[in-house]
Write an enzyme that holds these catalytic residues in place. Structure first.
Site, PDB file in Angstrom:
ATOM      1  N   LYS A 204       0.850  -1.196   0.000  1.00  0.00           N
ATOM      2  CA  LYS A 204       0.000   0.000   0.000  1.00  0.00           C
ATOM      3  C   LYS A 204       0.881   1.240   0.000  1.00  0.00           C
ATOM      4  O   LYS A 204       1.931   1.263   0.655  1.00  0.00           O
ATOM      5  CB  LYS A 204      -0.897  -0.028   1.243  1.00  0.00           C
TER       6      LYS A 204
ATOM      7  N   SER B  39      -9.573   2.136   2.770  1.00  0.00           N
ATOM      8  CA  SER B  39      -8.643   2.819   1.898  1.00  0.00           C
ATOM      9  C   SER B  39      -7.638   1.873   1.227  1.00  0.00           C
ATOM     10  O   SER B  39      -7.001   2.262   0.250  1.00  0.00           O
ATOM     11  CB  SER B  39      -7.875   3.881   2.687  1.00  0.00           C
TER      12      SER B  39
ATOM     13  N   SER C 117      -9.892  -0.201   7.085  1.00  0.00           N
ATOM     14  CA  SER C 117      -9.290  -0.026   5.758  1.00  0.00           C
ATOM     15  C   SER C 117      -8.664  -1.275   5.161  1.00  0.00           C
ATOM     16  O   SER C 117      -8.297  -1.282   3.992  1.00  0.00           O
ATOM     17  CB  SER C 117      -8.236   1.082   5.798  1.00  0.00           C
TER      18      SER C 117
END
Ligand code: ZN
Lengths: 582, 547
Positions: free
Chosen positions: B112, B187, B211
């Site tokens: 990420k 996210s 997330s």
């Protein structure tokens, strides 16, 4: 992808033309208030005019303010009116930022040294790079606890860190890691010896409110000019960012500039004795902010508080306070109360005045909240006790001990001012020297030499062993050499020729033929020779010109190359002068 | 005493389960591996170790798949093929010399974009950090590399983690591989979508309020949100420091467990990271044919009733009415399956969260450093204040989510409001933690959906922040309590268009109880049979590859 730069960081800052006001320094710091409050306001620069008017007055008031807490307005007035009836006193509190002398910074492993190449002691953590986290340096806690114990404060076994938030280019993360509502140390006091206007001193106890740990910010360097207003860019040096500080807040117990200076000096002394800070004000490793208000004596309520910053010596702090007391009293007396407002003023060393940096309209909102990246700081009672047991002798304890040796108050203050001096003195005593002559030698010729050649006392000890000085003192005490010869021999000792004492100094003076002549027969022979060679003067003496005694002493000394035992010489000389040899 | 089930009976049970939930898709492939742990990570690792394939071959294959799916999905913000291949070649040469390269030798992994990668741009999805190349690896990334993993690239995310759909990225939206008209969640949407589309074997995500779990649910993959402090946050671009966790997203529970085993553990660079020793989270995972007939006997589980319980005092927390029927049905099916495996399932209650006050307060502070002075983008201005405004406006203001959240957080910490908001929120947080821990004293795990809906359509909620906040209600309390959770597929919910979208079940465990939790999830996964349906994007490119 080349925005990352570890070199000198450039920030374009204000370059507005035509910034008025004589004190341009205010611009540099004013930026902080702009950024912190988000308000675009210009600080007034008109206050220096008022301040200037008082410079002369401040000088005359200084004497009054120094020797007591009493400042009458008449002393600062240029008018010839008799003293006003209202008697004012100042209420002063000091926030001291002590830079803790740890090897590395508070929350990263960068070196914490002064004077390195700009931005050479930096890393992603102290630059606040994304993703970095603070990790508390254990030595910061140790030194903070030691300082707290020395101030007789309560060490909070469970304290925490908070974020103090504001924007400024020298603050990498947009917040400073500090301690807000639960500091490491609470309460405490410090004993301050204040010189009064005579030769005496008075001792006061100043309360300590709290002491907490925090990190320092970086340093702005303005390009193209000495200050930000004349420059069109500024550089940031982050070497200092993250350096550990202990902020010590005093109670508003101080009343005069002299007390404040003595408080600062004692605070520095304590930190140096503990070895937790070098307390160097010029290098910024100790910084004092003064909060000061005046009120009519006897009134309990405080007056309007003004903060003074930017003093780089205790002497400057004393003068800034004295100036400010006069300014405030003058304003109140003159019916211009509006001139005393809650604000931050800076001390201008060149102009010897304070001037307004920013007005405080209500407290700045730093939006403190607990630092989530650091767990609570939990200490054990055993840890604190261990540190308590390891505490060195503190200045106050040293003063008591030296007074107990029979030294004068003055001697004690001089010897206890510096831990290294005290350590050297103690070593001389330990080698067998009596206290008073040891004090005289250490405070006299030896200290003068150290100052003259800028020699530290530890370096001194490496050249002239304390035992060597002690041996020389004992040679004087037992009459082997005179004090005069001692002074002559000292340079040799300072050059290391006295070795480690214990006989080597005696060997030295003997080798140089400096041993005192105390043998009566030998002395009598010299005296007789001198008298014989100066029969005219002898005649005159015996006819009543007794002032000539000094002449004969000098002549004998010269003849003996200074080695004559003065006491014995005098005895024999007086004998011979009184009665001619049969 | 029941006789042990055979593999056959499990398969029947699996079919039964999936039939209950939805019609079995025609292209469903069962890829359970008997005798070894399930998942492409284990398969790849075993192959590399046996020298059946090379790290270079694996990396090349995954890069090909990555680029082929990328045009449709936009999962990645940065891919460095050359660097990945160099890493792979290095691993191969070390393997050739007989070195033990580590437990993830040659495994292609995505990271990420809020985890710092040395030499590879890290923006946290923000324009403000465009051009920021970290000088160091986040601890989790460094541990992956040390274990032999090959980092393929950085995955898309909502800016600074602020968002639940990847539509709030400062760069690009990411699309759900199950149906590209839908969001992947957020996210960590880029990571979840990339794993689902097999652009990588596993990925790192981060979870501040769901997330990892919500995008795992939306994309039909396994996501693990570890206990707070189990994985170092060093190198994780902070959103809310007291809530942020780094965790794995993978195609199977066993794969996620293998990644977690590598990245977990104490770290001198993170003072909030736990000193507790790390277990091998794969050690307790048994292959399917080694499981007993009632592998969950004596396990006590609790279904959080507001999430989908029956006969519940609705409206108390406002949760129930936002859970859609398809999700409720999938969960009910999962509960029945867990009961068949021997578990007792009761009901428990949860309280509404105070998550946002804490998250946004910390975020407003954490984002202060993006001032344009030391890194990232600096706005042009003639003086300091304007420089700040311009840098922060152009860098952080590009997505209204971020500006809004900074404002809300700043407000909550301001003088006069602190006690009413932040302090009160911390008090409630203490209560939440106490209550969840009490519940976990009685139950082995709590379960609820990871999201109240399946993946919604792109644009559907981006104009309605409140409904997106509501969507987080399934996941945020867990972050407040710091507890671990696993999200894994538990079924599908049919959409009007006929495309089925995955539903994720969230299993919540005790603090540092990841091993037990993963064991439970693994047993469910191995016996439920809902894990193996491939998203369309992958099937197209995969079939093209095999032609
Ligand atoms: Zn550093």
């Amino acid at each position: 992808m080349t925005y990352y730069s570890m070199g000198m960081q450039v920030v374009r800052c204000c370059s507005r033309a035509g910034v008025p006001g004589p004190c341009t320094r205010q611009w540099a710091v004013q930026l902080r208030s702009l950024a912190a409050t988000g308000a675009c306001r210009r600080a007034s620069s008109g206050t220096c005019t008022a301040a200037l008017r008082n410079v002369a007055a401040a000088a005359s008031a200084a004497g009054v303010a120094t020797d007591g807490a009493s400042i009458s307005s008449s002393s600062s007035s240029t008018s010839t009116q008799p003293a006003a009836k209202v008697d004012y006193e100042a209420v002063i509190g000091i926030e001291t930022h002590v830079q803790l002398s740890t090897k590395t910074k508070a929350f990263c492993s960068c070196a914490s040294e002064f004077g390195a190449e700009p931005n050479s002691n930096i890393c992603p953590v102290c630059l606040g790079h994304p993703g970095t986290l603070p990790v508390l340096n254990a030595d910061v806690v140790r030194k903070g606890v030691l300082a707290g114990l020395a101030l007789d404060a309560t060490i909070c076994l469970s304290s925490k860190f908070d974020r103090k938030q504001y924007f400024y280019p020298d603050l990498p993360k947009g917040y400073q890691i500090s301690q807000y509502d639960v500091p490491l140390c609470e309460g405490g006091w410090v004993e301050v010896v204040v010189p009064d206007s005579g030769a005496g001193t008075s001792v006061r106890r100043i309360g300590i409110t709290r002491a907490h740990l925090e990190e320092d910010a970086g340093k702005l360097v303005h390009g193209g000019a000495a200050s930000l207003s004349g420059s069109d860019y500024s550089l940031v040096d982050f070497n200092r960012a993250g350096v550990p500080l202990l902020e010590i807040v005093s109670e508003p117990d101080l009343r005069t500039g002299a007390e404040a200076a003595a408080y600062g000096a004692e605070m520095r002394r304590i930190m140096r004795f503990l070895g937790v800070s070098d307390g160097n004000m010029a290098e910024g490793s100790m910084r004092c902010d003064v909060n000061i208000s005046v009120r009519p004596r006897g009134r309990a309520a405080f007056g309007t508080k003004v903060e003074i910053k930017n003093m780089n010596s205790f002497n400057a702090m004393q003068r800034a306070i004295e100036f400010e007391i006069v300014r405030q009293v003058d304003a109140l007396e003159g019916g211009r109360e509006g001139e005393v407002v809650q604000e931050t003023r800076l001390w201008d060393e060149g102009r010897q005045c304070t001037y307004s940096m920013r007005k405080k309209e209500g407290l700045a909102d730093y939006r403190y909240f607990p630092e989530p990246d650091l767990p609570e700081l939990t200490l054990t009672e055993a840890y604190v006790q261990e540190l308590r047991a390891s505490m060195p002798e503190l200045p106050r304890q040293l003063r008591e001990r030296l007074l107990g040796l029979g030294l004068s108050q003055y001697d004690v203050l001089v010897l206890s001012d510096d831990a290294e001096v005290a350590a050297y003195f103690d070593a001389v005593l330990a080698a067998g020297a009596p206290a008073k002559p040891a004090a005289n030698w250490v405070m006299g010729d030896v200290m003068a030499h150290c100052k003259e050649v800028r020699l530290g006392w530890e370096q001194l000890a490496a050249r002239m062993a304390p035992a060597a000085l002690a041996e020389m003192i004992s040679l004087i005490e037992d009459g082997t050499i005179s004090g005069k010869i001692g002074k002559d021999v000292l340079p040799a000792l300072l050059a290391g020729e006295g070795g480690a004492g214990g006989g080597s100094v005696r060997a030295l003076v003997e080798a140089r033929g400096l041993v005192q002549i105390s043998d009566p027969a030998a002395l009598a022979a010299i005296v007789d020779g001198v008298l014989a060679a100066n029969s005219k003067q002898l005649q005159a003496y015996r006819e009543g010109k007794t002032k000539l005694q000094g002449f004969f002493v000098g002549a004998v000394m010269k003849e003996s190359k200074g080695r004559a035992n003065p006491k014995e010489l005098n005895r024999i000389l007086m004998q011979r002068l009184a009665a001619p040899p049969s | 005493m029941n006789p042990p089930h055979t593999l056959q009976s499990y398969t029947e049970m699996r079919v039964l389960r999936t039939t209950n939930i939805r019609a079995k898709p025609a292209d469903m492939r069962l890829s359970l591996v008997c005798g070894s742990l399930h998942g492409p990570l284990h398969a790849a690792r075993d192959q590399v170790a046996r020298r059946g394939t090379s790290a270079t071959e694996l990396t090349t294959a995954y890069l090909r798949q990555l680029h082929s799916a990328e045009t449709q999905l936009q999962c990645f913000l940065a891919v460095d093929d050359e660097y990945a291949l160099r890493q792979a070649a290095l691993i191969d040469s070390r393997l050739a010399q007989g070195e033990d390269v580590g437990p993830l030798a040659g495994v292609p992994i995505a990271v990420k974009d809020n985890l710092c990668t040395q030499g590879l741009q890290t923006t946290a999805g923000s324009r403000g950090l465009h051009g920021f190349v970290p000088t160091y690896d986040a601890t989790a990334v460094a541990r992956l590399r040390a274990a032999g993993a090959v980092v393929l690239g950085k995955t898309n995310m909502d800016e600074f983690g602020m968002g639940s759909s990847c539509e709030n990225s400062g760069y690009q939206p990411t699309f759900n591989p199950w149906d590209t008209k839908h969001v992947p969640g957020g996210s960590s949407g880029g990571s979840a979508a990339a794993v689902a589309a097999k652009q990588c074997i596993a990925a790192l995500g981060s979870d501040t309020g769901g997330s990892i779990r919500q995008p795992a649910s939306f994309c039909g993959v396994v996501g693990v949100k570890p206990t707070y402090g189990r994985v170092s946050r060093n190198g994780l671009v902070a959103y809310a420091s007291s809530l942020d966790c780094v965790g794995p997203i993978a195609q199977s529970v066993a794969d996620a467990a293998a990644v977690l085993t590598v990245i977990a553990g104490s770290d001198l660079a993170d003072a909030t990271c736990s000193q507790k020793p790390v277990e091998d989270y794969t050690a307790g995972l048994l292959p399917l044919d080694n499981l007993s007939s009632k592998p969950l006997a004596f396990k006590r589980l609790a279904l959080i009733q507001e999430a989908c319980g029956e006969g519940v005092d609705a409206g108390k927390s406002g949760l129930r009415h936002i859970v859609v029927a398809g999700v409720t049905a999938a969960l009910a099916g999962a509960v029945r399956h867990l009961q068949e495996l021997g578990a007792e399932v009761e009901q428990a209650s949860d309280r509404p969260a105070t998550y946002y006050v804490i998250a946004l307060s910390e975020a407003s502070s954490n984002l202060s450093r993006y001032d344009g002075v030391r890194f990232g983008q600096r706005g042009a201005a003639d003086e300091l204040k304007n420089m700040y405004a311009s840098s922060r406006h152009s860098g952080l203001g590009s997505e209204v989510q971020v500006a809004r959240r900074i404002l809300m957080g700043t407000y909550a910490l301001s003088a006069g409001y602190y006690d009413a908001y932040y302090k009160r929120a911390q008090q409630v947080r203490t209560l939440v933690r106490r209550e969840m821990n009490m519940a976990l004293g009685r139950f082995d795990a709590l379960l609820c959906p990871a999201a109240p809906t399946t993946a919604y359509r792109v644009g559907e909620k981006s104009c309605d922040p409140l409904s997106m906040y509501k969507g987080d209600l399934m996941t945020v309390n867990l972050n407040l309590a710091g507890l671990p959770a696993v999200c894994l597929p538990c079924g599908f919910s049919g959409q009007a268009a006929g495309n089925a979208l995955p539903v994720g079940m969230q299993l919540i465990g005790r603090a540092f109880g990841e091993a037990d939790l993963l064991k439970l999830a693994h047993i469910y996964e191995q016996t439920s049979g809902v894990v193996t349906i491939l998203p369309s994007v992958f099937i197209e490119s995969a079939s093209a590859k095999h032609d």
